[in-house]
Scaffold this active site. Structure first.
Site, mmCIF file in Angstrom:
data_model
loop_
_atom_site.group_PDB
_atom_site.id
_atom_site.type_symbol
_atom_site.label_atom_id
_atom_site.label_comp_id
_atom_site.label_asym_id
_atom_site.label_seq_id
_atom_site.Cartn_x
_atom_site.Cartn_y
_atom_site.Cartn_z
ATOM 1 C CG LEU A 39 -1.893 -1.199 1.323
ATOM 2 C CD1 LEU A 39 -2.849 -1.014 2.507
ATOM 3 C CD2 LEU A 39 -2.694 -1.394 0.035
ATOM 4 C CG HIS A 43 -3.083 1.203 -2.246
ATOM 5 N ND1 HIS A 43 -1.737 1.069 -2.456
ATOM 6 C CD2 HIS A 43 -3.680 0.411 -3.177
ATOM 7 C CE1 HIS A 43 -1.522 0.220 -3.454
ATOM 8 N NE2 HIS A 43 -2.683 -0.193 -3.920
ATOM 9 C CD GLN A 155 -9.042 9.490 -13.558
ATOM 10 O OE1 GLN A 155 -9.627 10.337 -12.870
ATOM 11 N NE2 GLN A 155 -8.163 9.813 -14.500
ATOM 12 C CD GLN A 160 -8.863 -2.738 -11.330
ATOM 13 O OE1 GLN A 160 -8.002 -3.576 -11.523
ATOM 14 N NE2 GLN A 160 -8.880 -1.970 -10.262
HETATM 15 P P1 AMP Z 1 -3.744 -2.397 -6.598
HETATM 16 O O1 AMP Z 1 -3.280 -2.693 -5.205
HETATM 17 O O2 AMP Z 1 -2.642 -1.918 -7.499
HETATM 18 O O3 AMP Z 1 -4.597 -3.471 -7.185
HETATM 19 O O4 AMP Z 1 -4.688 -1.124 -6.461
HETATM 20 C C1 AMP Z 1 -5.781 -1.145 -5.581
HETATM 21 C C2 AMP Z 1 -6.624 0.076 -5.839
HETATM 22 O O5 AMP Z 1 -5.847 1.243 -5.611
HETATM 23 C C3 AMP Z 1 -7.122 0.144 -7.288
HETATM 24 O O6 AMP Z 1 -8.469 0.606 -7.294
HETATM 25 C C4 AMP Z 1 -6.199 1.158 -7.902
HETATM 26 O O7 AMP Z 1 -6.755 1.854 -8.986
HETATM 27 C C5 AMP Z 1 -5.950 2.090 -6.731
HETATM 28 N N1 AMP Z 1 -4.723 2.851 -6.948
HETATM 29 C C6 AMP Z 1 -3.504 2.358 -7.277
HETATM 30 N N2 AMP Z 1 -2.625 3.358 -7.482
HETATM 31 C C7 AMP Z 1 -3.309 4.518 -7.277
HETATM 32 C C8 AMP Z 1 -2.961 5.902 -7.357
HETATM 33 N N3 AMP Z 1 -1.727 6.312 -7.686
HETATM 34 N N4 AMP Z 1 -3.920 6.810 -7.086
HETATM 35 C C9 AMP Z 1 -5.188 6.410 -6.769
HETATM 36 N N5 AMP Z 1 -5.575 5.120 -6.674
HETATM 37 C C10 AMP Z 1 -4.649 4.183 -6.935
#
Ligand code: AMP
Length: 287
Positions: A39, A43, A155, A160
């Site tokens: 995280l 996140h 976003q 996704q």
């Molecule tokens: P992940 O752990 O990469 O599967 O991401 C979990 C959630 O966090 C997903 O909804 C991603 O789109 C979101 N997320 C990942 N990176 C960012 C970011 N830089 N800004 C905002 N949300 C993010």
């Protein structure tokens, strides 16, 4: 890092469901923030947004979902930092961390999958066959288990979001999806768990993605609407940094993920590129 104390950690679907059902009697929505862990502040922004809407009722799932990785992708080396994740989740306002095993979510290998036809082969789904099938399947499992009123997504993963919106609509799930803005480092790089793979030199090259995004935003702001011109302009930004190898540059309708000829408010401009062995994505929703 010491493990969080007031955030409850559960490992089974039955415990997640019991947590959700025990809160359902009380007033107010229940929120879920699905993640793969490692995280970061992106996140945290999702968890904080969830906690401001559903204080005391936020579950964060941490699950590196093998099904959304291709055979030659980074599942085995994907960063894992469970104790730090629990501490971050707690400080951002999570009440519960759901951290299942692979067997818990895919009992006996599991034979039931969710495919969002027409969308799951677009953008990242085109370059990563089976990726969105894996995402849709695991998120469906999480939404069915937790029955949240709200689920928070970034976003950052715009394709996704389109796949999951369509899935929630088609399956008539009662969860509302909330999409939060992309969190970036001060120099523009979109935060990603995969940024830890980048060397200092690669990190500098990775800025090509956000540079392309900003260039397209400024062209659209100055009146350019032609998709072919905008895509060509983005290609020029990447041409100046050949070490960032383009996977796709697309202007698409954010609901269907199909290409558009003309950028209109709400059009998604999305890029994916590899720097060294790290694949990165970035995007903007045009105004
Ligand atoms: P992940 O752990 O990469 O599967 O991401 C979990 C959630 O966090 C997903 O909804 C991603 O789109 C979101 N997320 C990942 N990176 C960012 C970011 N830089 N800004 C905002 N949300 C993010």
């Amino acid at each position: 890092m010491t493990r969080s104390s007031s955030t409850k950690i559960v490992r089974t679907v039955a415990e997640l469901r019991e947590w959700s059902r025990s809160l359902r009697a009380a007033d107010g929505p229940i929120a879920l923030v699905p993640t793969m862990g490692a995280l970061h502040a992106g996140h945290a922004s999702l968890i904080r947004a969830a906690a401001s809407t559903a204080p005391g009722r936020v579950a964060v799932s941490i699950f590196v979902n093998p099904m959304q990785f291709g055979p030659n992708e980074d599942f085995a080396r994907y960063p894992r930092s469970f104790d730090a994740d629990c501490a971050l989740a707690e400080s951002a306002g999570a009440s519960l961390v759901f951290a299942p095993s692979v067997e818990e979510l895919y009992p006996n290998g599991a034979a039931t999958f969710v495919e969002v036809e027409g969308l799951d082969n677009r953008l990242d789904g085109h370059s990563r066959p089976g990726h969105f099938r894996g995402v849709a399947t695991v998120v469906a499992k999480l939404l069915i288990a937790a029955e949240p009123d709200l689920a928070f997504f970034g976003q950052k993963d715009a394709a996704q979001v389109a796949v999951l919106r369509r899935m929630v609509c088609d399956l008539r799930l009662s969860t509302r999806l909330v999409v939060c803005p992309i969190v970036r480092d001060p120099d523009g790089l979109a935060l990603s768990s995969r940024n830890v793979y980048l060397s200092a030199a690669e990190r500098a090259r990775a800025l090509t993605l956000s540079r392309a995004v900003r260039h397209i935003e400024s062209l659209v702001a100055s009146g350019q609407r032609s998709a072919s011109v905008l895509i060509e302009e983005a290609r020029k930004v990447f041409a100046a940094e050949p070490a960032a190898r383009v996977d796709y540059i697309e202007l698409v309708d954010w609901s269907t993920l199909l290409p558009v000829d003309t950028a209109t408010p709400g059009t998604l401009f999305a890029v994916a590129a590899s720097v060294g062995s790290t694949r990165l994505i970035d995007n903007t929703i045009l105004r």
